[in-house]
Design a protein around this motif. Structure first.
Motif, PDB file in Angstrom:
ATOM      1  N   LYS A  21       0.684  -1.147  -0.054  1.00 24.45           N
ATOM      2  CA  LYS A  21      -0.043  -0.072   0.041  1.00 24.45           C
ATOM      3  C   LYS A  21       0.805   1.305   0.114  1.00 24.45           C
ATOM      4  CE  LYS A  21      -1.943  -1.222   3.771  1.00 24.45           C
ATOM      5  NZ  LYS A  21      -1.181  -2.395   4.065  1.00 24.45           N
ATOM      6  N   SER A  22       1.795   1.218   0.677  1.00 24.33           N
ATOM      7  CA  SER A  22       2.830   2.475   1.054  1.00 24.33           C
ATOM      8  C   SER A  22       3.517   2.583  -0.203  1.00 24.33           C
ATOM      9  CB  SER A  22       3.777   2.333   2.245  1.00 24.33           C
ATOM     10  OG  SER A  22       2.969   2.323   3.207  1.00 24.33           O
ATOM     11  N   THR A  23       3.905   1.607  -0.903  1.00 22.85           N
ATOM     12  CA  THR A  23       4.642   1.292  -2.051  1.00 22.85           C
ATOM     13  C   THR A  23       3.698   2.084  -3.193  1.00 22.85           C
ATOM     14  OG1 THR A  23       5.597  -0.737  -1.515  1.00 22.85           O
ATOM     15  CG2 THR A  23       5.912  -0.069  -3.634  1.00 22.85           C
TER      16      THR A  23
ATOM     17  N   PRO B 132       3.645  10.434   5.182  1.00 29.39           N
ATOM     18  CA  PRO B 132       4.292   9.028   5.327  1.00 29.39           C
ATOM     19  C   PRO B 132       3.738   8.502   6.386  1.00 29.39           C
ATOM     20  CG  PRO B 132       5.851  10.851   4.931  1.00 29.39           C
ATOM     21  CD  PRO B 132       4.708  11.704   5.480  1.00 29.39           C
ATOM     22  N   GLN B 133       4.038   7.079   6.295  1.00 31.82           N
ATOM     23  CA  GLN B 133       3.222   6.215   7.511  1.00 31.82           C
ATOM     24  C   GLN B 133       4.305   6.374   8.708  1.00 31.82           C
ATOM     25  OE1 GLN B 133       3.465   2.173   6.070  1.00 31.82           O
ATOM     26  NE2 GLN B 133       2.545   1.502   8.046  1.00 31.82           N
ATOM     27  N   ARG B 134       3.483   6.439   9.738  1.00 31.84           N
ATOM     28  CA  ARG B 134       4.118   6.406  11.214  1.00 31.84           C
ATOM     29  C   ARG B 134       5.603   6.942  11.326  1.00 31.84           C
ATOM     30  NH1 ARG B 134       3.518   0.734  11.225  1.00 31.84           N
ATOM     31  NH2 ARG B 134       1.107   0.973  10.923  1.00 31.84           N
TER      32      ARG B 134
ATOM     33  N   LEU C 274      -2.264  10.281   1.868  1.00 36.74           N
ATOM     34  CA  LEU C 274      -2.077   9.972   3.216  1.00 36.74           C
ATOM     35  C   LEU C 274      -1.933   8.588   3.667  1.00 36.74           C
ATOM     36  CD1 LEU C 274      -5.031  12.419   4.129  1.00 36.74           C
ATOM     37  CD2 LEU C 274      -2.872  13.042   3.902  1.00 36.74           C
ATOM     38  N   ASP C 275      -0.669   8.399   4.201  1.00 36.27           N
ATOM     39  CA  ASP C 275      -0.359   7.053   4.385  1.00 36.27           C
ATOM     40  C   ASP C 275      -0.744   6.782   5.900  1.00 36.27           C
ATOM     41  OD1 ASP C 275       0.319   4.678   4.297  1.00 36.27           O
ATOM     42  OD2 ASP C 275       2.412   4.937   3.399  1.00 36.27           O
ATOM     43  N   GLU C 276      -1.764   6.078   6.201  1.00 41.21           N
ATOM     44  CA  GLU C 276      -2.532   5.888   7.732  1.00 41.21           C
ATOM     45  C   GLU C 276      -2.164   7.086   8.531  1.00 41.21           C
ATOM     46  OE1 GLU C 276      -0.987   2.321   9.230  1.00 41.21           O
ATOM     47  OE2 GLU C 276      -0.672   1.238   7.472  1.00 41.21           O
ATOM     48  N   PRO C 277      -3.063   7.987   8.172  1.00 36.78           N
ATOM     49  CA  PRO C 277      -3.245   9.208   8.923  1.00 36.78           C
ATOM     50  C   PRO C 277      -4.006   9.108  10.346  1.00 36.78           C
ATOM     51  CG  PRO C 277      -4.791   9.225   7.215  1.00 36.78           C
ATOM     52  CD  PRO C 277      -3.914   8.171   6.913  1.00 36.78           C
TER      53      PRO C 277
HETATM   54 MG   LIG Z   1       2.268   0.828   4.573  1.00 38.46          MG
END
Ligand SMILES: [Mg+2]
Ligand SMILES: Nc1ncnc2c1ncn2[C@@H]1O[C@H](COP(=O)(O)OP(=O)(O)OP(=O)(O)O)[C@@H](O)[C@H]1O
Lengths: 280, 304
Positions: free
Chosen positions: A49-51, A85-87, A175-178
């Protein structure tokens, strides 16, 4: 704001594939996100997903096919995109104010030396300060924006980073896991805020999530990343017990509340870890 | 070199104008102050970013690598400054070429490599000093600093390199700050993160070489780390802490040079001691401020 509604999709993957190391993460991805839509990207851990988000940003390059974002090749429209970005968490010892991190979203990519004292004299400088105060207010972060970001809690940092992604009035939000590290009421509040920005300012939103419930009421479209490919469709088609159970490889139920809201039960997140082990 | 013989006879008279006059009475001392001033500004500015980027270990190693460069240059009969700059810049480029961890965060994994380079550099420098069979003085000077015998050529070279470093830093200041604080977003925004990191290491190498010429290779932390660390303790506002860093660096250098001039002890000791005192003061005052701040919370000021 003078965005004319583009007939072209804002994000368009065509026959796209990504290889990292020597593993194909996903391939044959055809995906179009029309302007102004609120789209969720779902799927188990490690499916890419992030990719997918990074490929749209041009940070990860495709091994096959192509992607166009806001009518440009990847990376070409980076100034019109807000990215979370994520986390990320900042080192506890980082002695930079939250405010400064948000400000970087506004002008961090400009060369030269920032001269805040001079900049505040100019009309454009004052306009920036106003925008900054406005966006901090929007995510309700004004109270702690003046404190060093390393000292803030994960949720407080996350709100500042959302502000950073919003501050330049982007046309596309990636938005990656906001909603990660926000408490339940705040998950709802931030989801509502993002959907309001999507509707009122005609911003296209691509949002990665593990818990679909807080965003479910606002979704126009759901993108599922699983088993090396991507599946997209309206929520009513994808968010069903059948489809979810198949994709996550574990029983998942979709219930309807008395007000007609959908609720996903069966912990897709816990299931995701399980599914992740399976594929490895 | 007429320095050492006469320096021993200087006395602090506690008469400020008279002492200041004494300080600049000798040409070598004027040279030392010129080199010190340029170095202090460069070290403060670049050290501020280095501390923020958590690259202090790399900075220290670059300074240590400058030591065999300088020793080698002296052995070959060249200007020591040429050796300092050449070796530090070369090592910086090598560090920049090291593969980064996939997470992309800093030098945590490369620290073993950098440490290895540091040990080898010290060993090589020691060899060059032995080959030169020079006075033991030159070894202590290279490692712990000396302001004697700064030639006019060295002043010019330090000034030119310093100005070039500052110009490069000024050009990339904001995107470098972005890439330091928030690398992922900066990269997505099109900031050339990798290029900035390389150029910064190069500029850091040059700065470390400059500081080595004042404090010696082993004491570069005095100017590269202490003022920046102290200033960042005092305030989290980037503009203010940056300005404060440069000011502290200047004060520490000038005081260190003056103290060394009027005493028989080496300049590296004084600069480091003053830097350390500043840092302790900063940590102490932050503790006090934090306690006061908990009682009265001021309103938020949206300003840099
Ligand atoms: Mg991810
Ligand atoms: N630089 C890299 N080199 C090799 N493999 C990588 C690299 N970056 C990511 N991967 C792999 O690519 C896969 C997809 O990663 P990605 O971060 O896109 O997953 P994700 O769907 O966002 O997962 P999560 O839900 O945990 O965030 C993972 O299996 C990961 O191990």
């Amino acid at each position: 704001m003078t965005h004319s509604r583009q007939p072209d999709p804002v994000v368009a993957f065509a026959g796209a594939a990504v290889r990292l190391g020597n593993r194909t993460i996903w391939s044959d991805v055809d995906l179009e996100v029309p302007a102004g839509e609120f789209v969720a990207v779902l799927g188990p851990n490690g499916v890419g997903k992030s990719t997918l988000i990074k490929a749209a940003l041009g940070v990860v390059s495709l091994s096959a096919g192509q992607v166009r974002v806001l009518g440009e090749p990847p990376g070409g429209a980076s100034r019109r995109i807000g990215y979370l970005p994520q986390r990320r968490s900042f080192e506890p010892g980082l002695r930079v104010r939250g405010l400064d991190v948000v400000r970087l979203g506004l002008d961090g990519d400009r060369w030269g030396i920032p001269l805040p004292l001079l900049a505040r004299r100019s009309a454009r400088g004052r306009e920036k300060e106003t925008r900054l105060a406005e966006v901090l207010d929007l995510v309700d972060a004004s109270r702690y924006a003046g404190r060093p970001i390393g000292e803030l809690s994960g949720g407080e940092q996350q709100r500042l980073l959302i502000a950073q992604a919003l501050v330049r009035r982007p046309e596309l939000l990636l938005l990656d896991e906001p909603l990660d590290s926000l408490d339940l009421p705040n998950q709802g509040a931030v989801a509502a805020l993002i959907s309001r920005i999507c509707r009122e300012e005609d911003v296209t939103v691509l949002l990665v999530a593990h818990d679909v419930n807080p965003i479910l009421p606002y979704l126009d479209r759901v993108v599922y990343v699983a088993q090396g490919g991507v599946l997209a469709g309206p929520p009513a088609e994808v968010i069903t017990s059948q489809t979810l159970s198949r994709l996550y490889d574990t029983p998942i139920e979709v219930l309807e509340t008395s007000e007609g809201r959908l609720v996903v039960v069966g912990q897709p997140d816990a299931a995701a870890t399980h599914a992740g082990h399976h594929h490895r | 070199m007429t320095g050492p013989a006469t320096v021993g006879q200087t006395r602090l008279s506690w008469n400020l104008p008279g002492d200041l006059h004494q300080l600049v009475a000798y040409h070598f001392m004027v040279n030392a102050f010129e080199v010190g001033t340029v170095t202090a500004v460069v070290a403060g500015a670049i050290g501020w970013f280095m501390v923020l980027r958590r690259q202090s270990f790399a900075g220290h190693t670059l300074a240590v690598v400058a030591f065999p460069g300088a020793a080698g240059a002296i052995w070959l009969g060249l200007n020591a400054a040429v050796g300092y700059f050449g070796f530090a810049a070369g090592a910086a480029l090598v560090f920049a070429a090291l593969p980064r961890s996939p997470s992309g965060k800093g030098f945590s994994e490369e620290s073993a490599v950098i440490g290895t380079v540091q040990a080898m550099a010290l060993a090589a420098g020691f060899l060059f000093v032995s080959l030169y069979r020079g006075f033991l003085d030159s070894l202590t000077g290279l490692l712990f600093g000396s302001f004697l015998g700064v030639t006019d050529g060295q002043v010019l070279l330090v000034a030119l390199v310093g100005l070039a470093s500052l110009a490069a830093l000024g050009l990339m200041a904001r995107p470098l700050f972005f890439a330091t604080v928030d690398e992922d977003v900066a990269r997505a925004r099109g900031v050339p993160v990798r290029l900035l990191s390389t150029v910064f290491l190069l500029v850091l190498g040059l700065a470390a070489a400059e500081v080595s010429q004042v404090t010696g290779s082993l004491l570069v932390f005095a100017l590269l780390v202490m003022p920046a660390a102290a200033a960042q303790q005092v305030t989290a506002r980037p503009g203010w802490s940056f300005t404060l860093t440069v000011l502290l660096s200047l004060v520490v250098t000038w005081l260190g040079l003056a103290a060394a001039y009027f005493s028989i002890y080496p300049v590296g000791f004084f600069v480091t001691t003053f830097g350390f005192a500043t840092y302790l003061l900063a940590v102490g005052s932050r503790g006090l401020l934090a306690r006061r701040g908990r009682q009265v919370r001021g309103p938020l000021v949206v300003a840099g």
